[in-house]
Design an enzyme around this catalytic site. Structure first.
Site, short mmCIF file in Angstrom:
data_model
loop_
_atom_site.label_atom_id
_atom_site.label_comp_id
_atom_site.label_asym_id
_atom_site.label_seq_id
_atom_site.Cartn_x
_atom_site.Cartn_y
_atom_site.Cartn_z
N ASP A 224 37.75 18.76 -42.15
CA ASP A 224 37.56 17.31 -42.04
C ASP A 224 38.61 16.54 -42.82
O ASP A 224 38.77 15.34 -42.64
CB ASP A 224 36.15 16.94 -42.53
CG ASP A 224 35.67 15.64 -41.93
OD1 ASP A 224 35.91 15.43 -40.73
OD2 ASP A 224 35.05 14.84 -42.65
N ASN A 225 39.33 17.25 -43.70
CA ASN A 225 40.34 16.61 -44.54
C ASN A 225 41.76 17.07 -44.19
O ASN A 225 42.68 16.87 -44.98
CB ASN A 225 40.07 16.89 -46.02
CG ASN A 225 38.88 16.12 -46.54
OD1 ASN A 225 38.53 15.08 -45.99
ND2 ASN A 225 38.24 16.62 -47.58
#
Length: 219
Positions: free
Chosen positions: A121-122
């Protein structure tokens, strides 16, 4: 505030990063289970070339929405990679992601930056670093340096960052098997170590020559 400072500093170190446009305090009290609460809350406005993440592809894969994955690939290639006319669009897309993330990993190593939470997600597919939560900067070389207080196993410690980013690429590769032969994907994955080393040397040499020019200017 820490993210504002971090993005400015990393940009000065020539690390590909999102930038902070503004920080707007809301006046509300923020409660979190994993941090001292309540605290002052604010909205951070970021500028980035893209916010399409590997997690964006995983979300569509989880829901078995192949058409949306194709749309993400086409959109990314057209708007960010200049690959809209490629005959091997999916393969070229994946190669571009591998290349950009190898450069990102190398820039972390050279700058002594510990992101802290390198999950899917990053990880931005355009290779920009963002979401600076429990980050750290090395005071001296320490491969065991951990940024996140909750990273008890050292999963994202400084010495593991290049591997953590590679793991993210592998998660994207597992989705790309819908479009690309596994052997071709494996061949591209095998290029990651050499690309990482290439960018590591390139960034180090760039810093060396810039420092040399600065010293000569002083003299």
């Amino acid at each position: 505030v820490r993210e504002v400072l971090c993005s400015v500093y990393l940009n000065a170190l020539c690390v590909s990063t999102s930038r902070s446009i503004s920080l707007i305090e809301t006046g509300e009290k923020l409660y979190r289970n994993d941090e001292p609460s309540p605290t002052r809350s604010a909205v951070l406005v970021r500028a980035s070339h893209s916010h399409i993440r590997i997690g964006s592809f995983q979300y569509q894969a989880y829901h078995r929405n192949t058409k949306n994955i194709e749309s993400l690939i086409n959109y990314t290639c057209k708007n960010y990679f200049n690959l809209s006319t490629s005959h091997h669009l999916e393969l070229d897309f994946f190669h571009e992601v591998v290349d950009r993330l190898a450069m990102l990993a190398a820039s972390y190593t050279v700058s002594g930056f510990v992101h802290g939470v390198l999950n899917t997600d990053n990880i931005n597919i355009t290779g920009e670093s963002f979401d600076y939560g429990p980050y750290r900067m090395l005071e001296y070389y320490d491969p065991e340096k951990i940024a996140a207080y909750f990273d008890h196993s050292g999963l994202y410690k400084f010495g593991n960052q290049a591997d953590a980013i590679f793991w993210n690429i592998q998660q994207l590769a597992s989705i790309m098997t819908i479009f690309i032969d596994k052997d071709k994907l494996i061949d591209l994955l095998k290029k990651y170590p050499n690309l990482y080393n290439k960018y590591l040397i390139k960034i180090l040499l760039s810093i060396f020559f810039k420092s040399l020019v600065f010293i000569m200017a002083l003299n």
